[in-house]
Scaffold this active site. Structure first.
Site, short mmCIF file in Angstrom:
data_model
loop_
_atom_site.label_atom_id
_atom_site.label_comp_id
_atom_site.label_asym_id
_atom_site.label_seq_id
_atom_site.Cartn_x
_atom_site.Cartn_y
_atom_site.Cartn_z
N MET A 109 0.84 -1.18 0.00
CA MET A 109 0.00 0.00 0.00
C MET A 109 0.89 1.24 0.00
O MET A 109 1.97 1.23 0.59
CB MET A 109 -0.92 -0.01 1.22
CG MET A 109 -2.05 1.01 1.17
SD MET A 109 -3.34 0.65 2.37
CE MET A 109 -2.47 0.85 3.92
N CYS A 110 0.48 2.28 -0.64
CA CYS A 110 1.24 3.54 -0.71
C CYS A 110 1.41 4.13 0.69
O CYS A 110 0.77 3.71 1.64
CB CYS A 110 0.52 4.53 -1.60
SG CYS A 110 0.08 3.88 -3.23
N GLN A 111 2.28 5.11 0.80
CA GLN A 111 2.46 5.82 2.06
C GLN A 111 2.38 7.32 1.85
O GLN A 111 2.75 7.84 0.79
CB GLN A 111 3.78 5.43 2.74
CG GLN A 111 3.78 4.00 3.24
CD GLN A 111 4.75 3.76 4.37
OE1 GLN A 111 5.22 4.70 5.04
NE2 GLN A 111 5.04 2.50 4.63
#
Length: 280
Positions: free
Chosen positions: A1-3
């Site tokens: 998942m992106c941050q």
């Protein structure tokens, strides 16, 4: 998942320390390798940097480090693609004009079956669920208001839009118009407010420390928002699931969250991401 990474403060401040730890998660200490972006508000203007290469070894990220831009509102994003191919058009943060000001937005999560009607004022350039959500928010706010409302009225108008979008999945985001900064957590999002008395902070992702008392004044206040804490010797606070907060001048000035609040561990948050098809 992106941050996600955000900074909101009461005086122009550089984000080099936090960004150095954050950028390493794009290919060194984590696997978010599908591009990165960072945007800085400077009065009515912005400086926006995008790269479709991993942030850990990006020359663009090196430039940001060397430039040491000072800003009161900054949004950064490292991407692990779940919707839309790897390209500059799909790289966060996204920027649009509304009411004579720039708006900037970055999203972490995954929205399923989210297909709002084509907007009159705001349309996507890329093909991510994130940009669709951003355009939908701006479209609805512009339909409602001819000019920017006050902060409280803006928060009250944004909150139901956020509730509508998050019904489609995970919707962690940071949004700013250079005056205030909104942060919303579906799963994992943390923040810290640094103010006097300042102390030393040490990065989790790199062997770097800084004594903030040597580089600040007693009146400075800086809020940093990140998907996961960036330092090992400071106390970060976690947003509750489905909490929406508004920051101004380095402090939370309004928030909405369910009662009782619910918090996820990092492991639980990553498991939820995998369950809805987001990379983790």
């Amino acid at each position: 998942m992106c941050q996600l990474l955000g900074m909101n403060c009461n005086t122009p401040t550089d984000i080099v320390f936090s960004f150095e730890g954050f950028r390493r998660r794009g290919g060194l200490t984590d696997h978010h390798v599908d591009g990165f972006g960072i945007g800085f508000f400077e009065q009515k203007g912005i400086r926006l940097f995008h790269d479709d290469k991993p942030s850990a070894n990006s020359p663009v990220a090196d430039l940001v480090k060397a430039y040491q831009i000072k800003s009161e509102n900054v949004i950064a994003h490292i991407r692990k693609a779940t919707s839309g191919r790897t390209s500059l058009a799909n790289t966060h943060p996204f920027v649009r004009e509304m009411w004579g000001s720039y708006w900037m937005f970055a999203h972490n999560g995954h929205l399923q079956n989210f297909a709002p009607a084509r907007g009159r004022y705001y349309r996507t350039v890329g093909n991510t669920d994130s940009e669709r959500a951003f355009c939908f928010i701006l479209e609805e706010l512009r339909r409602r208001f001819d000019d920017r409302p006050g902060d409280d009225e803006l928060f009250a108008a944004l909150a139901p839009l956020v509730r509508e979008i998050r019904s489609h999945g995970l919707f962690n985001f940071i949004l700013s118009d250079g005056q205030v900064m909104f942060a919303h957590a579906s799963t994992l999002l943390h923040y810290i407010v640094r103010q006097a008395p300042f102390g030393e902070a040490r990065l989790l992702d790199d062997d770097i420390a800084v004594d903030f008392s040597a580089v600040t004044t007693p009146d400075d206040r800086v809020a940093v928002i990140a998907t996961l804490p960036l330092t090992e010797n400071e106390t970060w606070r976690q947003f509750a699931c489905d909490e929406l907060a508004m920051f101004r001048d380095g402090a939370i000035v309004r928030r909405e969250r369910p009662e009782p609040p619910r918090y996820l561990t990092a492991e639980e948050g990553l498991a939820l991401a995998r369950a809805v098809g987001a990379s983790a």
